[in-house]
Design an enzyme around this catalytic site. Sequence first.
Site, PDB file in Angstrom:
ATOM      1  CD  GLU A  36      50.090  20.978  87.074  1.00  0.00           C
ATOM      2  OE1 GLU A  36      51.039  21.464  87.711  1.00  0.00           O
ATOM      3  OE2 GLU A  36      48.981  20.694  87.571  1.00  0.00           O
ATOM      4  NE  ARG A 269      61.052  29.995  88.414  1.00  0.00           N
ATOM      5  CZ  ARG A 269      60.068  29.150  88.153  1.00  0.00           C
ATOM      6  NH1 ARG A 269      60.275  27.837  88.273  1.00  0.00           N
ATOM      7  NH2 ARG A 269      58.878  29.559  87.799  1.00  0.00           N
ATOM      8  CE  LYS A 279      52.612  26.375  84.457  1.00  0.00           C
ATOM      9  NZ  LYS A 279      52.263  25.022  84.044  1.00  0.00           N
TER      10      LYS A 279
END
Length: 578
Positions: A36, A269, A279
Amino acid sequence: MDYAEVAEKNDFISDFIKEDLVNERFGYVCTRFPPEPNGWLHIGHCKAMTIDFSMAARFGGKCNLRFDDTNPEKEDIAYVEAIKRDIKWLGFDWEDREYYASDYYEYLYELAVKIIRRGKAYVDDLSEDEIREYRGTAVDKDNITETPPGRDSPYRNRGIDENLALFERMRLGEFPDGAKTLRAKIDMRHPNLVMRDPVMYRIRRERHYRRGNDWCIYPMYDFQHPLSDAKEGVTHSLCSLEYEIHRPLYEWFIREAEVFPSRQIEFARLNLTYTVLSKRYLLRLVEEGRVSGWDDPRMPTLAGLRRRGYTPEALRDFMARIGVAKTDSMVDIALLEYCLREDLNRRALRVMAVLKPLKLIIENFQAGSAVELDAVNNPEDPSAGTRKIKFTRELWIEEDDFAEIPPSKYHRLYPGNSVRLRYGFIVTCSGFEKDAYGNISAVRALYDPATKGGNAVDNRKVKGTIHWVSAEDALPIEVRIYDHLFAQERPMEVPTGKTLLDGLNPVSLTVIKGALAEPCLASAIAPVADTLLNGTPFYQFERQGYFVRDTEDGTDGRPVFNKTVGLRDTWAKIRGKQ
Ligand code: ATP
Ligand code: MG
């Protein structure tokens, strides 16, 4: 580049893919990396990308780069550019397969209409807060998580025609922001909260960086992502483990929209000690000025790592070593540093730099004359050649390399002791001077002309070798030394009463303005994304560590050198103990 080798280790995913090929669920393999554009990529994304590109490569398939840009408040074209730069730097190539979810708005709208027509979606008038309340929350009763059933919205049973009309009016901008949503009609009693009639569209009058004001309704991630995968014919949608509970919804949308049956597979992860990989928090560090920017050399962003002196090869080696696991774990940052050192040791040019200079005067060397010495640029790589360095009467040595009264086992300079000056001569300390405050201001020594190149001609035992630079042509530089950005090993585990940012290490940056280096460092270049793969702008300051030129000069115009990592190999020690 050959990332298939990395895939070798990513076994459970390749087992699923093999299975799908054997069962003819798919006749080819296509993956995607879906950032994103709301921040810069970090090392966690490097793991995702490595898996996405390497799996595609292993099965002779392709990997798409798709910007998942359906959240106009936070996204920006500057992020798109930064992301592309960093992916290229790592050496991954998406060829012409660059896609944007924002290009699919019309397609997604049509599929939403299709789902409404099937009686599987409805327009709801509840507010976002009410929706959350109706959905219910999981409660922890004596360590057993229970999820009491949610409640149906009073608008849940609107007719198909009414829903179609209302959805169209949402798109036409007839309702204010937040007044209505489109929701999937699944099951408000489903044990998985994600399945309790999730929102598909919301009204937001916000300019989109690519679509401008074309749209005032935006699709939600869970609706958009599977259908975007399907549109691109993505066979395997590989994502991190937090999406596991979303998988039934991923499959529900694919089924209800009757589109290409992309398959979601999750992997663990990446979590690193002393590091935050979120982020949201990285953005806060930037916005609050806790770091100099997304590319601050202390940041775990790819741009920060690059500026710090990390190489794509070191990151790739690290990714191969950690492989891909099905459960989340914490990786010791010492392993990352180990991979970096392994790579830098092979490629770094050796130079001498003095961080805290102390004058050394060679009493029996004539002022104004010089001897040229040969220095090997890289003992690991003969093709890197040699260079000439100047030996003169006045030199700079490291403050720590002299002691008026030597501690035990101190093999450096002290009155009467001899050391080897790297690449040069053996010198014997003949005295020192102090300033008005009693600080050592200069050291005196006698050199032995017969020991050029550092070889002792007799059987003298000289235990210490120290680095130095000539006072005649030393280059003034600024050096920046970094420590972990967060003080605690697990910064995400925030103690009660504290916030995450309270955990910042107050001494993560030390600036040394008065360092002096060999003049050859004047031509050092910073590792910008394009040159890194070809040039060799990496240095080992002998006895100090690995350094790289920073992208910006210091305020006084001096070149700045970032310490990438020290020479000490803590990882090898850790492994040794096991
Ligand atoms: P954040 O949660 O920090 O905001 P994100 O995961 O939402 O990051 P995206 O741009 O959506 O950021 O991520 C793109 C891809 O990278 C996703 O497929 C995601 O699963 C993966 N990813 C993000 N962080 C990690 C990580 N720490 N380890 C492995 N994969 C990750
Ligand atoms: Mg995300």
